[in-house]
Design a protein around this motif. Structure first.
Motif, PDB file in Angstrom:
ATOM      1  N   VAL A  22       0.851  -1.187   0.000  1.00 20.53           N
ATOM      2  CA  VAL A  22       0.000   0.000   0.000  1.00 20.53           C
ATOM      3  C   VAL A  22       0.889   1.239   0.000  1.00 20.53           C
ATOM      4  O   VAL A  22       1.772   1.383   0.841  1.00 20.53           O
ATOM      5  CB  VAL A  22      -0.940   0.018   1.235  1.00 20.53           C
ATOM      6  CG1 VAL A  22      -1.811   1.264   1.220  1.00 20.53           C
ATOM      7  CG2 VAL A  22      -1.783  -1.251   1.272  1.00 20.53           C
ATOM      8  N   PHE A  23       0.627   2.127  -0.955  1.00 23.11           N
ATOM      9  CA  PHE A  23       1.307   3.414  -1.041  1.00 23.11           C
ATOM     10  C   PHE A  23       0.270   4.494  -0.749  1.00 23.11           C
ATOM     11  O   PHE A  23      -0.418   4.952  -1.658  1.00 23.11           O
ATOM     12  CB  PHE A  23       1.896   3.631  -2.438  1.00 23.11           C
ATOM     13  CG  PHE A  23       2.909   2.608  -2.856  1.00 23.11           C
ATOM     14  CD1 PHE A  23       4.235   2.751  -2.483  1.00 23.11           C
ATOM     15  CD2 PHE A  23       2.544   1.511  -3.625  1.00 23.11           C
ATOM     16  CE1 PHE A  23       5.185   1.817  -2.879  1.00 23.11           C
ATOM     17  CE2 PHE A  23       3.478   0.571  -4.023  1.00 23.11           C
ATOM     18  CZ  PHE A  23       4.802   0.720  -3.644  1.00 23.11           C
ATOM     19  N   PRO A  24       0.145   4.909   0.521  1.00 28.23           N
ATOM     20  CA  PRO A  24      -0.889   5.894   0.880  1.00 28.23           C
ATOM     21  C   PRO A  24      -0.661   7.225   0.165  1.00 28.23           C
ATOM     22  O   PRO A  24       0.444   7.756   0.132  1.00 28.23           O
ATOM     23  CB  PRO A  24      -0.731   6.064   2.392  1.00 28.23           C
ATOM     24  CG  PRO A  24       0.082   4.900   2.843  1.00 28.23           C
ATOM     25  CD  PRO A  24       0.921   4.478   1.675  1.00 28.23           C
ATOM     26  N   GLY A  25      -1.734   7.734  -0.449  1.00 29.77           N
ATOM     27  CA  GLY A  25      -1.690   9.045  -1.087  1.00 29.77           C
ATOM     28  C   GLY A  25      -0.818   9.134  -2.322  1.00 29.77           C
ATOM     29  O   GLY A  25      -0.525  10.236  -2.787  1.00 29.77           O
ATOM     30  N   ALA A  27      -1.433   8.183  -5.491  1.00 28.60           N
ATOM     31  CA  ALA A  27      -2.137   8.521  -6.725  1.00 28.60           C
ATOM     32  C   ALA A  27      -2.554   9.988  -6.711  1.00 28.60           C
ATOM     33  O   ALA A  27      -3.044  10.492  -5.704  1.00 28.60           O
ATOM     34  CB  ALA A  27      -3.357   7.623  -6.895  1.00 28.60           C
ATOM     35  N   ARG A  28      -2.369  10.673  -7.831  1.00 31.07           N
ATOM     36  CA  ARG A  28      -2.682  12.101  -7.930  1.00 31.07           C
ATOM     37  C   ARG A  28      -3.969  12.388  -8.696  1.00 31.07           C
ATOM     38  O   ARG A  28      -4.687  13.305  -8.359  1.00 31.07           O
ATOM     39  CB  ARG A  28      -1.520  12.847  -8.607  1.00 31.07           C
ATOM     40  CG  ARG A  28      -0.224  12.754  -7.831  1.00 31.07           C
ATOM     41  CD  ARG A  28      -0.321  13.565  -6.538  1.00 31.07           C
ATOM     42  NE  ARG A  28       0.914  13.465  -5.787  1.00 31.07           N
ATOM     43  CZ  ARG A  28       1.016  12.894  -4.599  1.00 31.07           C
ATOM     44  NH1 ARG A  28      -0.041  12.376  -4.016  1.00 31.07           N
ATOM     45  NH2 ARG A  28       2.165  12.822  -3.972  1.00 31.07           N
ATOM     46  N   ASP A  29      -4.229  11.651  -9.765  1.00 31.18           N
ATOM     47  CA  ASP A  29      -5.427  11.927 -10.556  1.00 31.18           C
ATOM     48  C   ASP A  29      -6.034  10.621 -11.028  1.00 31.18           C
ATOM     49  O   ASP A  29      -5.518  10.027 -11.972  1.00 31.18           O
ATOM     50  CB  ASP A  29      -5.074  12.801 -11.746  1.00 31.18           C
ATOM     51  CG  ASP A  29      -6.315  13.228 -12.534  1.00 31.18           C
ATOM     52  OD1 ASP A  29      -7.418  13.227 -11.957  1.00 31.18           O
ATOM     53  OD2 ASP A  29      -6.170  13.552 -13.728  1.00 31.18           O
ATOM     54  N   PRO A  30      -7.073  10.146 -10.409  1.00 29.62           N
ATOM     55  CA  PRO A  30      -7.735  10.686  -9.229  1.00 29.62           C
ATOM     56  C   PRO A  30      -6.897  10.442  -7.974  1.00 29.62           C
ATOM     57  O   PRO A  30      -6.138   9.468  -7.898  1.00 29.62           O
ATOM     58  CB  PRO A  30      -9.056   9.915  -9.171  1.00 29.62           C
ATOM     59  CG  PRO A  30      -8.791   8.635  -9.891  1.00 29.62           C
ATOM     60  CD  PRO A  30      -7.738   8.939 -10.925  1.00 29.62           C
ATOM     61  N   ALA A  31      -7.075  11.315  -7.048  1.00 28.38           N
ATOM     62  CA  ALA A  31      -6.301  11.245  -5.801  1.00 28.38           C
ATOM     63  C   ALA A  31      -6.708  10.024  -4.981  1.00 28.38           C
ATOM     64  O   ALA A  31      -7.877   9.649  -4.943  1.00 28.38           O
ATOM     65  CB  ALA A  31      -6.509  12.515  -4.984  1.00 28.38           C
ATOM     66  N   GLY A  60     -11.388   5.072  -9.959  1.00 25.03           N
ATOM     67  CA  GLY A  60      -9.935   4.944 -10.089  1.00 25.03           C
ATOM     68  C   GLY A  60      -9.650   3.981 -11.212  1.00 25.03           C
ATOM     69  O   GLY A  60     -10.165   4.143 -12.312  1.00 25.03           O
ATOM     70  N   SER A  61      -8.874   2.953 -10.932  1.00 25.36           N
ATOM     71  CA  SER A  61      -8.624   1.948 -11.957  1.00 25.36           C
ATOM     72  C   SER A  61      -8.213   0.628 -11.313  1.00 25.36           C
ATOM     73  O   SER A  61      -7.752   0.586 -10.176  1.00 25.36           O
ATOM     74  CB  SER A  61      -7.528   2.408 -12.915  1.00 25.36           C
ATOM     75  OG  SER A  61      -6.278   2.436 -12.269  1.00 25.36           O
TER      76      SER A  61
END
Length: 174
Positions: A22-25, A27-31, A60-61
């Motif tokens: 898990v990489f918290p935060g 993703a930027r778009d979408p956040a 998201g994806s």
């Protein structure tokens, strides 16, 4: 409940999943959070269905990558625990994506179809089966036929008709 926590719990409870990161935060778009994991092939379709049930593909994806080689005791354990055999597993989303890409009409499709038709015609006129086989190699009809078959099996008319806009409405029941 936070959706990332739901995804983490879903992945933790699945016997076919390992190497959850898990990489918290990240993703930027979408956040949002970026969560990666390894999944035994035989458990992929079930997991994808559950992830789609959370609506991740809307907000998201969900991405899949095939791994050619995995040297991991944890991955081996996940494969043993997952029901079925990896060689028998069908990941429908992967097949649908591949057939969708191969079944679009294009100028190249018509050119290859015309060339294949000419080669097959010459093969029939000259009674040369090897030319007919050659025409089958050149012909690009595999993608649309595969899309038809996958669409019928998955009951998705849009996939069955993709690339073949002239098909009759008989396929609307799919």
């Amino acid at each position: 409940m936070d959706r990332s926590a739901q995804v983490e719990r879903l992945l933790a409870d699945d016997v076919a999943v390992t190497h959850v990161v898990v990489f918290p935060g990240a993703a930027r778009d979408p956040a949002g959070d970026l969560i990666t994991c390894d999944v035994a092939r035989e458990g992929a379709s079930t997991l994808l269905e559950r992830l789609r049930g959370l609506g991740l593909e809307r907000d998201g994806s969900i991405m899949l990558e095939s791994v050619d080689v995995s040297l991991s005791h944890s991955a081996d354990r996940a494969e043993r625990r997952a029901p079925g055999f990896g060689v028998d597993a069908v990941v429908w989303e992967q097949i649908e994506q591949a057939t969708a890409e191969e079944s679009r009409l294009s100028a190249a499709f018509f050119v290859f179809m015309a060339v294949a038709t000419v080669i097959a015609g010459i093969g029939v006129l000259l009674d040369q089966p090897i030319l007919i086989v050659g025409a089958m190699v050149v012909g690009p009809e595999f993608g649309p036929l595969a899309a038809l078959c996958v669409g019928l099996v998955r009951r998705r008319a849009s996939l069955s008709r993709r690339g073949w806009p002239h098909w009759p409405s008989v396929f609307r029941w799919v």
